[in-house]
Write an enzyme that holds these catalytic residues in place. Structure first.
Site: not given
Ligand SMILES: *Cc1c(COP(=O)(O)O)cnc(C)c1O
Length: 354
Positions: A100, A167, A191
């Site tokens: 990511w 993030d 998540k």
């Molecule tokens: C799943 C995830 C993403 C991507 O998320 P999307 O909503 O599918 O774009 C980005 N960063 C992390 C840490 C993730 O776990």
């Protein structure tokens, strides 16, 4: 019986949230209309999004501190681009801890010079780099707090005077942090907060308005702030369900409470991984994630047996990410301790019969 759901994302949500969300799809607020067929500008829905925004700030301890909470679309992946679009003038610094982060770096490179302050790529991202310095002449620093795919988690964050972007898609609302260290936090809902379809962005308003480029409205944080997340139709179902999860968390006792449960769950699983000779943890111990535990079998001939056993035990979603294989147990907020116990029991049973 509901399965023990270790899915990495979209992930498990609390039963009562699923129940209330499904009821609202049929008849919202007893008004004989569905949540997903009323105007997003109706008072009923405006109340929902206001409450969701307010709960997010409250749970993170960021109320009345200059932050705005937004519910946007495009996933966390769109934030890789949007953060850079809104904040990168010349140079930005990134910590590379996995897939990511790498994707975030790739997007930001479209907008300026990128400094990778450190990377754990040399060891297939099985640790969190430490001892690096964040340059003082960059527009911002970006990191990923929890690496969903590799199973590492940042326990410490660097001190820096530049705007700090994080993030937190896969560990927001799971542990106590001084969230006021960060100037912009983003997290895809699917998540640890709700269904796919919305991304929570928490942004300190004072960091905006400093780039010279013209920002298209749909990618402009300020536009969404000025319109209270309602520049266009928000993803109403995802926002409502996220609000229900945040309410659930607040009623339980907030992050302070859930952090203890999350620590119990991960301690239970990691101690079994360390004790049981049939399993190996993938990442460096001190950097292990409380959310996503990655592990492998020491003897791959047992794979078929083990896979059949956990599936029979009503466990879902234990396969590792397609890019690294092995196993990954995701233990997000809504996963009960007894589900982790069920997995540990299967691991012990395998040891007995192997
Ligand atoms: C799943 C995830 C993403 C991507 O998320 P999307 O909503 O599918 O774009 C980005 N960063 C992390 C840490 C993730 O776990």
């Amino acid at each position: 019986m509901k399965k023990h759901n270790f899915s990495a994302g979209p992930c498990i949500l609390p039963d009562e949230v699923l129940k209330k969300a499904s009821e609202a799809v049929i008849n919202f607020n007893n008004d004989n209309l569905s949540l997903i067929e009323i105007s997003h500008r109706s008072k009923a829905f405006v109340d929902v999004i206001e409450k969701a925004r307010s709960l997010a700030l409250e749970l993170l301890g960021l109320k009345n501190k200059g932050y705005k909470a937004l519910f946007l679309q495009g996933g966390a992946s769109n934030q890789f681009l949007m953060t850079a679009y809104n904040l990168l003038n010349k140079k930005a610094a990134y910590l590379n801890t996995g897939t990511w982060s790498s994707k975030a770096i790739k997007e930001a490179k479209l907008f300026g010079e990128l400094i990778e302050v450190a990377s754990s790529k040399d060891q297939n991202f099985n640790y969190i780099p430490k001892g690096y310095k964040v340059p003082t002449d960059v527009d911002y620093f970006h990191c990923t707090s929890n690496n969903t795919i590799y199973g590492t988690q940042m326990k410490d964050f660097p001190e820096t005077n530049v705007p700090f972007i994080c993030d937190m898609s896969s560990d927001i609302f799971s542990r106590q942090l001084d969230f006021s260290k960060f100037d912009l936090i983003y997290a895809g809902a699917q998540k640890n907060m709700g269904p796919a379809g919305t991304t929570l962005v928490i942004v300190k308003e004072e960091i905006l308005g400093k780039v010279e480029r013209i920002i298209p409205s749909m990618l402009n944080y300020q536009v969404f702030i000025d319109k209270d997340s309602m520049f266009n139709t928000p993803p109403v179902f995802a926002v409502y369900t996220s609000m229900l999860t945040l309410e659930w968390l607040k009623d339980l006792g907030g992050i302070e409470f859930i952090e203890k449960v999350n620590e119990q769950k991960s301690a239970l699983l990691y101690s079994e991984i360390d004790r049981n000779p049939l399993f190996n943890g993938v990442v460096v111990k001190e950097d292990r994630s409380h959310m996503n535990a990655t592990f492998t079998l020491t003897n791959n001939n047992l794979k078929e047996k083990f896979d059949a056993m956990w599936k029979e035990t009503n466990i879902n979603g234990l396969d590792g990410h397609r890019s690294i294989g092995g196993y990954r147990a995701s233990m997000y907020n809504a996963l009960p301790l007894y589900s982790v116990q069920a997995l540990v029991d299967v691991m012990q049973e395998l040891e007995r019969i192997a």
